[in-house]
Design an enzyme around this catalytic site. Sequence first.
Site, PDB file in Angstrom:
ATOM      1  N   THR A  33       1.286  -1.321  -0.139  1.00  0.00           N
ATOM      2  CA  THR A  33      -0.118   0.244   0.329  1.00  0.00           C
ATOM      3  C   THR A  33       1.157   1.349   0.048  1.00  0.00           C
ATOM      4  O   THR A  33       0.472   2.318  -1.128  1.00  0.00           O
ATOM      5  CB  THR A  33      -1.083   0.089   1.301  1.00  0.00           C
ATOM      6  OG1 THR A  33      -1.596  -1.267   1.938  1.00  0.00           O
ATOM      7  CG2 THR A  33      -1.439   0.755   1.191  1.00  0.00           C
ATOM      8  N   THR A  34       1.592   0.955   0.840  1.00  0.00           N
ATOM      9  CA  THR A  34       2.628   2.584   1.020  1.00  0.00           C
ATOM     10  C   THR A  34       3.498   2.777  -0.489  1.00  0.00           C
ATOM     11  O   THR A  34       3.494   4.092  -0.638  1.00  0.00           O
ATOM     12  CB  THR A  34       3.184   2.358   1.785  1.00  0.00           C
ATOM     13  OG1 THR A  34       3.780   1.465   3.289  1.00  0.00           O
ATOM     14  CG2 THR A  34       4.720   2.914   2.489  1.00  0.00           C
TER      15      THR A  34
ATOM     16  N   THR B 270      -7.583   1.774   1.102  1.00  0.00           N
ATOM     17  CA  THR B 270      -8.135   1.092   1.963  1.00  0.00           C
ATOM     18  C   THR B 270      -7.708  -0.397   1.362  1.00  0.00           C
ATOM     19  O   THR B 270      -7.206  -0.756   0.823  1.00  0.00           O
ATOM     20  CB  THR B 270     -10.119   0.608   1.022  1.00  0.00           C
ATOM     21  OG1 THR B 270     -10.909  -0.256   2.042  1.00  0.00           O
ATOM     22  CG2 THR B 270     -10.196   0.939  -0.171  1.00  0.00           C
ATOM     23  N   HIS B 271      -8.091  -1.437   2.768  1.00  0.00           N
ATOM     24  CA  HIS B 271      -7.442  -2.433   2.369  1.00  0.00           C
ATOM     25  C   HIS B 271      -9.014  -3.471   2.371  1.00  0.00           C
ATOM     26  O   HIS B 271      -8.777  -4.560   2.413  1.00  0.00           O
ATOM     27  CB  HIS B 271      -6.966  -2.821   3.977  1.00  0.00           C
ATOM     28  CG  HIS B 271      -5.841  -2.190   3.748  1.00  0.00           C
ATOM     29  ND1 HIS B 271      -4.800  -1.873   2.922  1.00  0.00           N
ATOM     30  CD2 HIS B 271      -5.212  -2.513   4.941  1.00  0.00           C
ATOM     31  CE1 HIS B 271      -3.967  -1.646   3.367  1.00  0.00           C
ATOM     32  NE2 HIS B 271      -3.601  -1.028   4.675  1.00  0.00           N
TER      33      HIS B 271
ATOM     34  N   LYS C   6      15.063   4.510  -1.655  1.00  0.00           N
ATOM     35  CA  LYS C   6      15.062   5.380  -1.615  1.00  0.00           C
ATOM     36  C   LYS C   6      13.790   5.441  -0.473  1.00  0.00           C
ATOM     37  O   LYS C   6      13.718   6.099   0.284  1.00  0.00           O
ATOM     38  CB  LYS C   6      14.302   5.779  -2.567  1.00  0.00           C
ATOM     39  CG  LYS C   6      15.328   6.659  -3.158  1.00  0.00           C
ATOM     40  CD  LYS C   6      15.583   8.192  -2.330  1.00  0.00           C
ATOM     41  CE  LYS C   6      17.338   8.798  -3.183  1.00  0.00           C
ATOM     42  NZ  LYS C   6      16.237   9.981  -3.800  1.00  0.00           N
TER      43      LYS C   6
ATOM     44  N   GLY D 293      11.371  -5.988   1.275  1.00  0.00           N
ATOM     45  CA  GLY D 293      10.802  -5.935  -0.880  1.00  0.00           C
ATOM     46  C   GLY D 293      11.405  -6.457  -1.294  1.00  0.00           C
ATOM     47  O   GLY D 293      11.761  -5.586  -2.753  1.00  0.00           O
TER      48      GLY D 293
HETATM   49  N1  LIG Z   1       9.373   0.666  -2.849  1.00  0.00           N
HETATM   50  C1  LIG Z   1       9.017  -0.118  -2.409  1.00  0.00           C
HETATM   51  N2  LIG Z   1       9.380  -1.767  -3.244  1.00  0.00           N
HETATM   52  C2  LIG Z   1       9.462  -2.979  -2.836  1.00  0.00           C
HETATM   53  N3  LIG Z   1       8.412  -3.137  -1.815  1.00  0.00           N
HETATM   54  C3  LIG Z   1       7.792  -1.855  -0.821  1.00  0.00           C
HETATM   55  C4  LIG Z   1       8.321  -0.909  -1.490  1.00  0.00           C
HETATM   56  N4  LIG Z   1       7.459  -0.121  -0.274  1.00  0.00           N
HETATM   57  C5  LIG Z   1       6.968  -1.034   0.604  1.00  0.00           C
HETATM   58  N5  LIG Z   1       7.230  -2.081  -0.274  1.00  0.00           N
HETATM   59  C6  LIG Z   1       7.493  -3.004   0.757  1.00  0.00           C
HETATM   60  O1  LIG Z   1       5.338  -3.220   0.895  1.00  0.00           O
HETATM   61  C7  LIG Z   1       5.805  -4.244   2.256  1.00  0.00           C
HETATM   62  C8  LIG Z   1       4.601  -3.236   3.015  1.00  0.00           C
HETATM   63  O2  LIG Z   1       2.833  -3.198   2.849  1.00  0.00           O
HETATM   64  P1  LIG Z   1       1.943  -2.289   3.153  1.00  0.00           P
HETATM   65  O3  LIG Z   1       2.389  -0.880   2.669  1.00  0.00           O
HETATM   66  O4  LIG Z   1       0.533  -2.059   2.920  1.00  0.00           O
HETATM   67  O5  LIG Z   1       2.689  -2.659   4.741  1.00  0.00           O
HETATM   68  C9  LIG Z   1       6.523  -4.525   2.725  1.00  0.00           C
HETATM   69  O6  LIG Z   1       6.695  -5.816   2.258  1.00  0.00           O
HETATM   70  P2  LIG Z   1       8.361  -6.652   3.417  1.00  0.00           P
HETATM   71  O7  LIG Z   1       7.693  -7.005   4.377  1.00  0.00           O
HETATM   72  O8  LIG Z   1       7.837  -8.218   2.043  1.00  0.00           O
HETATM   73  O9  LIG Z   1       9.244  -6.300   3.009  1.00  0.00           O
HETATM   74  C10 LIG Z   1       7.023  -3.252   2.108  1.00  0.00           C
HETATM   75  O10 LIG Z   1       8.754  -3.906   2.370  1.00  0.00           O
HETATM   76  C1  LIG Z   2      -5.196  -2.592  13.341  1.00  0.00           C
HETATM   77  C2  LIG Z   2      -3.585  -1.686  12.973  1.00  0.00           C
HETATM   78  C3  LIG Z   2      -3.075  -1.549  11.771  1.00  0.00           C
HETATM   79  C4  LIG Z   2      -3.113  -2.253  10.905  1.00  0.00           C
HETATM   80  C5  LIG Z   2      -2.865  -2.132   9.227  1.00  0.00           C
HETATM   81  C6  LIG Z   2      -2.530  -1.064   8.875  1.00  0.00           C
HETATM   82  O1  LIG Z   2      -2.437  -0.453   7.768  1.00  0.00           O
HETATM   83  S1  LIG Z   2      -1.066   0.674   7.133  1.00  0.00           S
HETATM   84  O2  LIG Z   2      -0.184  -0.674   7.982  1.00  0.00           O
HETATM   85  O3  LIG Z   2      -1.070   1.236   7.818  1.00  0.00           O
HETATM   86  O4  LIG Z   2      -1.664   0.163   5.836  1.00  0.00           O
HETATM   87  C7  LIG Z   2      -3.195   0.230  10.039  1.00  0.00           C
HETATM   88  C8  LIG Z   2      -3.219  -0.503  11.274  1.00  0.00           C
END
Ligand SMILES: Nc1ncnc2c1ncn2[C@@H]1O[C@H](COP(=O)(O)O)[C@@H](OP(=O)(O)O)[C@H]1O
Ligand SMILES: CCc1ccc(OS(=O)(=O)O)cc1
Length: 317
Positions: free
Chosen positions: A73-74, A129-130, A253, A281
């Site tokens: 998501t991030t 949203t998830h 980055k 990642g």
């Molecule tokens: N720029 C990027 N390139 C690759 N993976 C990324 C990334 N930014 C976030 N992620 C990966 O996305 C996951 C986090 O997901 P979210 O943002 O939904 O919480 C993590 O995976 P890993 O745990 O496999 O490293 C994180 O490292």
């Molecule tokens: C309930 C805790 C929780 C879990 C996952 C979340 O999503 S995200 O990592 O911010 O995308 C947020 C809160």
Amino acid sequence: MRGGQSLDKEAVSGPGGSSAEHEPTCLEERPKVTGPPAARPQLSSDGLRHAQVSLCQTRTQSPVCSPGDANWTTWIQEIVDLIEHSGDVDKCQRAAIQHRHPFLEWARPPQPSGVEKARAMPRPRVLRTHFPAQLLPPSFWESNCKFLYVARNAKDCLVSYYHFQRMNRTLPDPGTWDQYFETFISGKVAWGSWFEHVRGWWELRDNVQMLFLFYEDIKRDPKQEIQKVMKFMEKNLDGAVLDTIVQETTFEKMKANPMTNRSTAPKTILDQSISPFMRKGIVGDWKNHFTVAQNERFDEIYRQKMKGTSINFCTEL
Ligand SMILES: Nc1ncnc2c1ncn2[C@@H]1O[C@H](COP(=O)(O)O)[C@@H](OP(=O)(O)O)[C@H]1O
Ligand SMILES: CCc1ccc(OS(=O)(=O)O)cc1
């Protein structure tokens, strides 16, 4: 995508959006549930499910919504934000990533809920949203939102989610790896079953305005996939801007960027000494976690649960 909270259905209207007082808005609750054309998903008996994608963008007359799950998501948020701001890196430093786009299902009083933040936002709105498709408020389908969904292969999702749940102090302790392996398969994780989440959104992809992306494709060819997002967002940015966005959204980055690495979150919520939020990642980390027996079992369960779907994941690059 990774965790979530309660569903909050309320009307959302942004300053640039609803000029008429009763103009339908993205989250407005309606008596009639029409659902996405021809493919409204059904909730199964086990109720909650976990997500794999998340981002919502809503525009004045044709809102855009993109959902995602707990593991990328991030990444897609940062890509979308940079595209929306034409590659202006400074503008994307305005706030930590979790505060830039309202999190639809977030409701933790006394903080404003995701819906309240969405309501206060000028249009076009990008929401996150998830939610599985089955739980999205019906007004999303009726408002012609755009959806951007990013799916990640189930094995890497399981691994990433496990480490996230270890470090996220607001989620239940995941237990041992072996225990969590079973928990994930049973779908008893935040936002529910990966299988149902991915199937639900995949089956809708041709019935709504949706760009369905794969984490593995973004890893393999970020430029090509980011171009798809640009086109979907109707942004025409030149090659230099595209290159900037590719560079700014690499794992390295974003891991070093305090506005994307969640280092601003209190340790009582995210304890990054247990596991970093930006962990590895990569595609294929599951091989460092699954035993041979677990892999065989998972493959069999995957075959059963994904039977009849045309979706195709790659689990290694
Ligand atoms: N720029 C990027 N390139 C690759 N993976 C990324 C990334 N930014 C976030 N992620 C990966 O996305 C996951 C986090 O997901 P979210 O943002 O939904 O919480 C993590 O995976 P890993 O745990 O496999 O490293 C994180 O490292
Ligand atoms: C309930 C805790 C929780 C879990 C996952 C979340 O999503 S995200 O990592 O911010 O995308 C947020 C809160």
